[in-house]
Scaffold this motif. Structure first.
Motif, PDB file in Angstrom:
ATOM      1  N   CYS A  36    -123.779 -50.200  -0.120  1.00  0.00           N
ATOM      2  CA  CYS A  36    -123.980 -48.822   0.324  1.00  0.00           C
ATOM      3  C   CYS A  36    -123.297 -47.891  -0.668  1.00  0.00           C
ATOM      4  O   CYS A  36    -122.178 -48.164  -1.110  1.00  0.00           O
ATOM      5  N   VAL A  86    -121.804 -44.007  -1.803  1.00  0.00           N
ATOM      6  CA  VAL A  86    -121.171 -42.833  -1.196  1.00  0.00           C
ATOM      7  C   VAL A  86    -121.111 -41.728  -2.238  1.00  0.00           C
ATOM      8  O   VAL A  86    -120.797 -41.967  -3.412  1.00  0.00           O
ATOM      9  N   GLU A  97    -120.648 -38.514   2.025  1.00  0.00           N
ATOM     10  CA  GLU A  97    -121.757 -39.017   2.834  1.00  0.00           C
ATOM     11  C   GLU A  97    -122.242 -40.343   2.278  1.00  0.00           C
ATOM     12  O   GLU A  97    -122.101 -40.621   1.082  1.00  0.00           O
ATOM     13  N   ALA A  98    -122.820 -41.146   3.151  1.00  0.00           N
ATOM     14  CA  ALA A  98    -123.279 -42.483   2.769  1.00  0.00           C
ATOM     15  C   ALA A  98    -124.779 -42.493   2.547  1.00  0.00           C
ATOM     16  O   ALA A  98    -125.534 -41.742   3.171  1.00  0.00           O
ATOM     17  N   SER A  99    -125.212 -43.374   1.663  1.00  0.00           N
ATOM     18  CA  SER A  99    -126.627 -43.556   1.354  1.00  0.00           C
ATOM     19  C   SER A  99    -127.267 -44.524   2.339  1.00  0.00           C
ATOM     20  O   SER A  99    -126.648 -44.968   3.310  1.00  0.00           O
ATOM     21  N   GLU A 100    -128.496 -44.901   2.040  1.00  0.00           N
ATOM     22  CA  GLU A 100    -129.128 -45.999   2.756  1.00  0.00           C
ATOM     23  C   GLU A 100    -128.441 -47.304   2.342  1.00  0.00           C
ATOM     24  O   GLU A 100    -127.812 -47.382   1.288  1.00  0.00           O
ATOM     25  N   CYS A 101    -128.549 -48.317   3.179  1.00  0.00           N
ATOM     26  CA  CYS A 101    -127.981 -49.627   2.870  1.00  0.00           C
ATOM     27  C   CYS A 101    -129.045 -50.509   2.219  1.00  0.00           C
ATOM     28  O   CYS A 101    -130.231 -50.404   2.537  1.00  0.00           O
ATOM     29  N   ARG A 135    -125.727 -50.981  10.541  1.00  0.00           N
ATOM     30  CA  ARG A 135    -125.921 -49.978   9.493  1.00  0.00           C
ATOM     31  C   ARG A 135    -124.920 -48.842   9.654  1.00  0.00           C
ATOM     32  O   ARG A 135    -124.276 -48.413   8.676  1.00  0.00           O
ATOM     33  N   ASP A 136    -124.772 -48.327  10.882  1.00  0.00           N
ATOM     34  CA  ASP A 136    -123.824 -47.229  11.132  1.00  0.00           C
ATOM     35  C   ASP A 136    -122.392 -47.673  10.824  1.00  0.00           C
ATOM     36  O   ASP A 136    -121.604 -46.906  10.254  1.00  0.00           O
ATOM     37  N   ARG A 149    -121.936 -47.924   6.936  1.00  0.00           N
ATOM     38  CA  ARG A 149    -121.941 -46.612   6.301  1.00  0.00           C
ATOM     39  C   ARG A 149    -120.649 -45.848   6.595  1.00  0.00           C
ATOM     40  O   ARG A 149    -120.090 -45.181   5.706  1.00  0.00           O
ATOM     41  N   LYS A 150    -120.140 -45.946   7.806  1.00  0.00           N
ATOM     42  CA  LYS A 150    -118.867 -45.296   8.137  1.00  0.00           C
ATOM     43  C   LYS A 150    -117.714 -45.942   7.375  1.00  0.00           C
ATOM     44  O   LYS A 150    -116.834 -45.248   6.841  1.00  0.00           O
TER      45      LYS A 150
END
Length: 401
Positions: free
Chosen positions: A235, A237, A245-249, A300-301, A304-305
């Motif tokens: 992922c 950032v 903010e995070a991108s797609e995985c 995914r959440d 990304r966090k």
């Protein structure tokens, strides 16, 4: 007037060639209506070159020939102005090739990505795109990175660090590792990327081979347990210490237990990358992958966090890629490593969220300018009379004044 952005690439690194691919790929997407781009190639001898052909990927199949028709330069700071100056200088005429407003290092690996180049550029007073000296150094040193993250409750695998000194007694070193871990284990150089020097060992014989390989590329190596039922997730950032903010995985598709250098840069070279403007290998953008990753929305959440938390914890800026490992037997997630200047700058992870590569690069440059404005508000020196009347002792042992 356009800002002059010097894109630096190459350097004395095992990832020298990958840096060339990443940088020239990015150069083709920087908004030339807004920025004047100056490609700056760093040779493996740390010499800097500019010229008409330095930004052309096809020229790097014959680097010695490229250098002959390019101009070697040095960096010169004169007041608030930083220039690239011809070296050796001509006796007559102007030797200043161009001034530079912003430095954009797109480099990978030791001696360049690890804070070394960032420190040099910072001493010139230039805004530097990406991570600063400290976050670059911590991100490159896998042991220090794990220690910082662990202290901030971000899960990482336990590991042990060993040096060339330990390697002098290889039997003793093997005994230490076998006492600390059960097989299989992963052996990796402390400060390399692109999967260089990494090897999995399932028994003593393989461990000896892995140690030989790891110590070939680094004075220090890291050992940790191998996850048998492994799923890798990456992922990216974008941001800085205030907001990220995070991108797609993504889920890389590797040909072996460990994602290899060949998987990353060679195996998919013919396939190309969406939107790429250069031919041949597209760097990390050519890797076979699933985007989005085959994971639940909850996972995914969670990833990304965790990526954003780690990015801010390490004090990163610009774009980084953070690689995670999921133990499918327990569903536990571990942060594996951070790439402070990822291959292809991970643009392919932002496109699914609607951010074009051009806008990603613009955001990175603007973050560097923001950091530079903030740095100018900090007091780094002040006038003092501490040197007035100081007389150093003429040979009195231990005298400091």
């Amino acid at each position: 007037m356009k800002l002059k952005v010097a894109v630096l690439f190459g350097g004395k690194s095992t990832e020298h060639e990958i840096s060339i691919i990443s940088a020239i790929q990015a150069i083709g997407y920087i908004n030339t209506d807004k920025y004047e781009v100056i490609p700056v190639y760093i040779s493996k001898n740390y010499d800097y070159y500019v010229g008409e052909d330095v930004g052309k990927i096809e020229e790097y199949t014959h680097i010695p020939e490229l250098l002959k028709k390019s101009t070697r330069v040095i960096w010169v700071k004169d007041g608030d102005k930083v220039s690239l100056v011809r070296y050796p200088m001509k006796k007559f005429g102007n030797n200043v090739i161009t001034t530079v407003d912003v430095a954009f290092p797109i480099v990978h690996g030791t001696n360049v990505e690890d804070g070394t180049l960032q420190g040099f550029l910072t001493t010139l007073g230039l805004p530097v795109v990406g991570c600063d000296v400290l976050s670059s150094a911590v991100g490159m040193n896998k042991y220090v990175m794990k220690t910082v993250l662990k202290d901030n409750n971000i899960p990482v695998l336990d590991c042990k660090c060993y040096t060339w000194k330990d390697y002098e007694d290889v039997d003793g070193l093997v005994a230490k590792i076998e006492a600390a871990f059960t097989y299989p284990v992963i052996v990796k150089p402390l400060n390399l990327g692109s999967s260089i020097g990494i090897k999995k060992a399932s028994n003593k014989e393989e461990l000896l081979e892995a140690l030989d390989l790891g110590f070939e590329f680094s004075r220090k190596i890291l050992v940790e347990r191998a996850i048998s039922q492994l799923k890798e997730i990456n992922c990216s950032v974008l941001g800085d210490y205030e907001s990220a903010e995070a991108s797609e995985c993504e889920e890389p598709v590797n040909s072996d237990d460990i994602l290899s250098f060949e998987d990353k840069y060679i195996g998919g070279a013919k396939g190309g990358a969406k939107g790429a403007k250069t031919g041949g290998s597209k760097g990390m953008a050519s890797l076979k992958r699933k985007i989005p990753a085959d994971i639940s929305s909850e996972m995914r959440d969670r990833i990304r966090k965790m990526a954003v938390d780690a990015f801010i914890c390490l004090g990163c800026s610009g774009v980084s890629r953070i690689d995670f490992m999921i133990d499918m037997a327990t569903n536990e997630v571990y942060l594996n490593e951070i790439n402070t200047i990822p291959g292809s700058l991970s643009f392919y992870l932002w496109e699914p969220l609607g951010m074009k590569y051009e806008h990603l690069l613009d955001n990175m440059i603007q973050l560097a300018l923001k950091a530079d404005r903030e740095n100018h508000k900090v007091v780094y020196s002040f006038d003092t009379n501490v040197l007035e009347g100081v007389h150093l002792g003429g040979g009195s042992k231990g005298s400091k004044m």
